[in-house]
Design an enzyme around this catalytic site. Structure first.
Site, PDB file in Angstrom:
ATOM      1  N   GLY A  46       0.834  -1.189   0.000  1.00 58.11           N
ATOM      2  CA  GLY A  46       0.000   0.000   0.000  1.00 58.11           C
ATOM      3  C   GLY A  46       0.871   1.241   0.000  1.00 58.11           C
ATOM      4  O   GLY A  46       2.043   1.195   0.401  1.00 58.11           O
ATOM      5  N   GLN A  51       2.985   9.852   1.665  1.00 63.50           N
ATOM      6  CA  GLN A  51       4.263   9.142   1.638  1.00 63.50           C
ATOM      7  C   GLN A  51       5.125   9.507   0.433  1.00 63.50           C
ATOM      8  O   GLN A  51       6.300   9.125   0.377  1.00 63.50           O
ATOM      9  CB  GLN A  51       4.026   7.626   1.631  1.00 63.50           C
ATOM     10  CG  GLN A  51       3.448   7.123   2.940  1.00 63.50           C
ATOM     11  CD  GLN A  51       3.287   5.617   2.904  1.00 63.50           C
ATOM     12  OE1 GLN A  51       2.313   5.111   2.375  1.00 63.50           O
ATOM     13  NE2 GLN A  51       4.263   4.910   3.440  1.00 63.50           N
ATOM     14  N   CYS A  88       5.769  -0.492   7.228  1.00 66.43           N
ATOM     15  CA  CYS A  88       5.351   0.675   6.461  1.00 66.43           C
ATOM     16  C   CYS A  88       6.561   1.187   5.688  1.00 66.43           C
ATOM     17  O   CYS A  88       7.670   1.244   6.236  1.00 66.43           O
ATOM     18  CB  CYS A  88       4.851   1.754   7.419  1.00 66.43           C
ATOM     19  SG  CYS A  88       4.400   3.295   6.609  1.00 66.43           S
ATOM     20  N   LEU A  89       6.354   1.581   4.438  1.00 72.13           N
ATOM     21  CA  LEU A  89       7.478   2.064   3.615  1.00 72.13           C
ATOM     22  C   LEU A  89       8.125   3.321   4.203  1.00 72.13           C
ATOM     23  O   LEU A  89       9.286   3.602   3.938  1.00 72.13           O
ATOM     24  CB  LEU A  89       7.015   2.337   2.174  1.00 72.13           C
ATOM     25  CG  LEU A  89       6.644   1.102   1.343  1.00 72.13           C
ATOM     26  CD1 LEU A  89       6.103   1.523  -0.021  1.00 72.13           C
ATOM     27  CD2 LEU A  89       7.828   0.160   1.179  1.00 72.13           C
ATOM     28  N   HIS A 130      -4.597   0.902   7.547  1.00 73.57           N
ATOM     29  CA  HIS A 130      -3.252   1.497   7.608  1.00 73.57           C
ATOM     30  C   HIS A 130      -3.160   2.709   6.668  1.00 73.57           C
ATOM     31  O   HIS A 130      -2.665   3.773   7.058  1.00 73.57           O
ATOM     32  CB  HIS A 130      -2.222   0.430   7.223  1.00 73.57           C
ATOM     33  CG  HIS A 130      -0.799   0.900   7.242  1.00 73.57           C
ATOM     34  ND1 HIS A 130       0.117   0.475   8.180  1.00 73.57           N
ATOM     35  CD2 HIS A 130      -0.138   1.769   6.432  1.00 73.57           C
ATOM     36  CE1 HIS A 130       1.286   1.077   7.941  1.00 73.57           C
ATOM     37  NE2 HIS A 130       1.161   1.864   6.879  1.00 73.57           N
ATOM     38  N   GLU A 131      -3.676   2.551   5.438  1.00 73.01           N
ATOM     39  CA  GLU A 131      -3.594   3.659   4.469  1.00 73.01           C
ATOM     40  C   GLU A 131      -4.509   4.820   4.870  1.00 73.01           C
ATOM     41  O   GLU A 131      -4.140   5.991   4.712  1.00 73.01           O
ATOM     42  CB  GLU A 131      -3.924   3.172   3.049  1.00 73.01           C
ATOM     43  CG  GLU A 131      -2.981   2.109   2.499  1.00 73.01           C
ATOM     44  CD  GLU A 131      -1.507   2.395   2.720  1.00 73.01           C
ATOM     45  OE1 GLU A 131      -1.082   3.558   2.644  1.00 73.01           O
ATOM     46  OE2 GLU A 131      -0.763   1.427   2.999  1.00 73.01           O
ATOM     47  N   HIS A 134      -2.866   6.925   7.338  1.00 72.18           N
ATOM     48  CA  HIS A 134      -1.912   7.854   6.706  1.00 72.18           C
ATOM     49  C   HIS A 134      -2.607   9.148   6.289  1.00 72.18           C
ATOM     50  O   HIS A 134      -2.047  10.239   6.427  1.00 72.18           O
ATOM     51  CB  HIS A 134      -1.294   7.242   5.449  1.00 72.18           C
ATOM     52  CG  HIS A 134      -0.042   6.460   5.699  1.00 72.18           C
ATOM     53  ND1 HIS A 134       1.094   7.019   6.230  1.00 72.18           N
ATOM     54  CD2 HIS A 134       0.262   5.159   5.478  1.00 72.18           C
ATOM     55  CE1 HIS A 134       2.044   6.088   6.327  1.00 72.18           C
ATOM     56  NE2 HIS A 134       1.560   4.954   5.883  1.00 72.18           N
TER      57      HIS A 134
END
Ligand code: CO
Length: 169
Positions: A46, A51, A88-89, A130-131, A134
């Site tokens: 994702g 991000q 997470c990235l 999660h997204e 963000h």
């Protein structure tokens, strides 16, 4: 193609308020495609617009061969409780268990501006949550215990110093 890089914590853009998508135009389609490519290139499941430095309510998720584009998403119902490890990235090398609903229904828009309701369970429900976090400036480590959060922050501040990246949040 515009060049975007993955923003790593403590980049302040990760905490910034996001604005809703208003224009469902070709530019949006290209941006979503761009985000897919960045997600795939980084082996993510994702990616949310903050991000890559954009304060916009847009995220992409790829799971079991299906690509989901979440635009102005909202969780409208959730059920159950699940406790699993997440990464997470924007937090390279950081993993931790996060409590999430077992299933969610998400109201969102597709790239043509049509409202859609997505139902998700298990891993996909977790990815959606999660997204959407963000897009609300909420991050992986905010779900950790104060001790684990502090260790993760120290690790990333150190990484940032080594690489000489951006400003602090
Ligand atoms: Co993330």
């Amino acid at each position: 193609m515009e060049h975007y890089t993955i923003r790593v914590y403590p980049d302040p853009v990760l905490r910034r308020e996001t604005r809703p998508v208003m224009d469902f135009d070709q530019e949006l389609v290209e941006l979503a495609r761009n985000m897919e490519e960045i997600m795939f290139a980084n082996d993510g499941v994702g990616l949310a617009a903050p991000q890559i430095g954009l304060s916009l309510k847009l995220a992409v998720v790829f799971y079991e061969g299906v690509l989901y584009c979440l635009i102005n998403p909202e969780i409208i119902s959730s059920k159950g409780d699940d406790y699993m490890e997440e990464g997470c990235l924007s937090f390279p090398g950081i993993y931790g268990k996060v409590r999430r609903p077992l299933s969610v229904s998400v109201k969102s828009f597709d790239l043509d501006g049509n409202e859609q309701i997505l139902h998700a369970e298990g891993f996909l429900a977790r990815a959606f949550c999660h997204e959407i976090d963000h897009l609300n400036g909420k991050l992986l480590i905010d779900h950790f215990s104060p001790m684990k959060k502090s260790l993760a922050r120290k690790k990333l501040f150190r990484l940032k110093k080594e690489k000489g990246l951006g400003e602090d949040e």
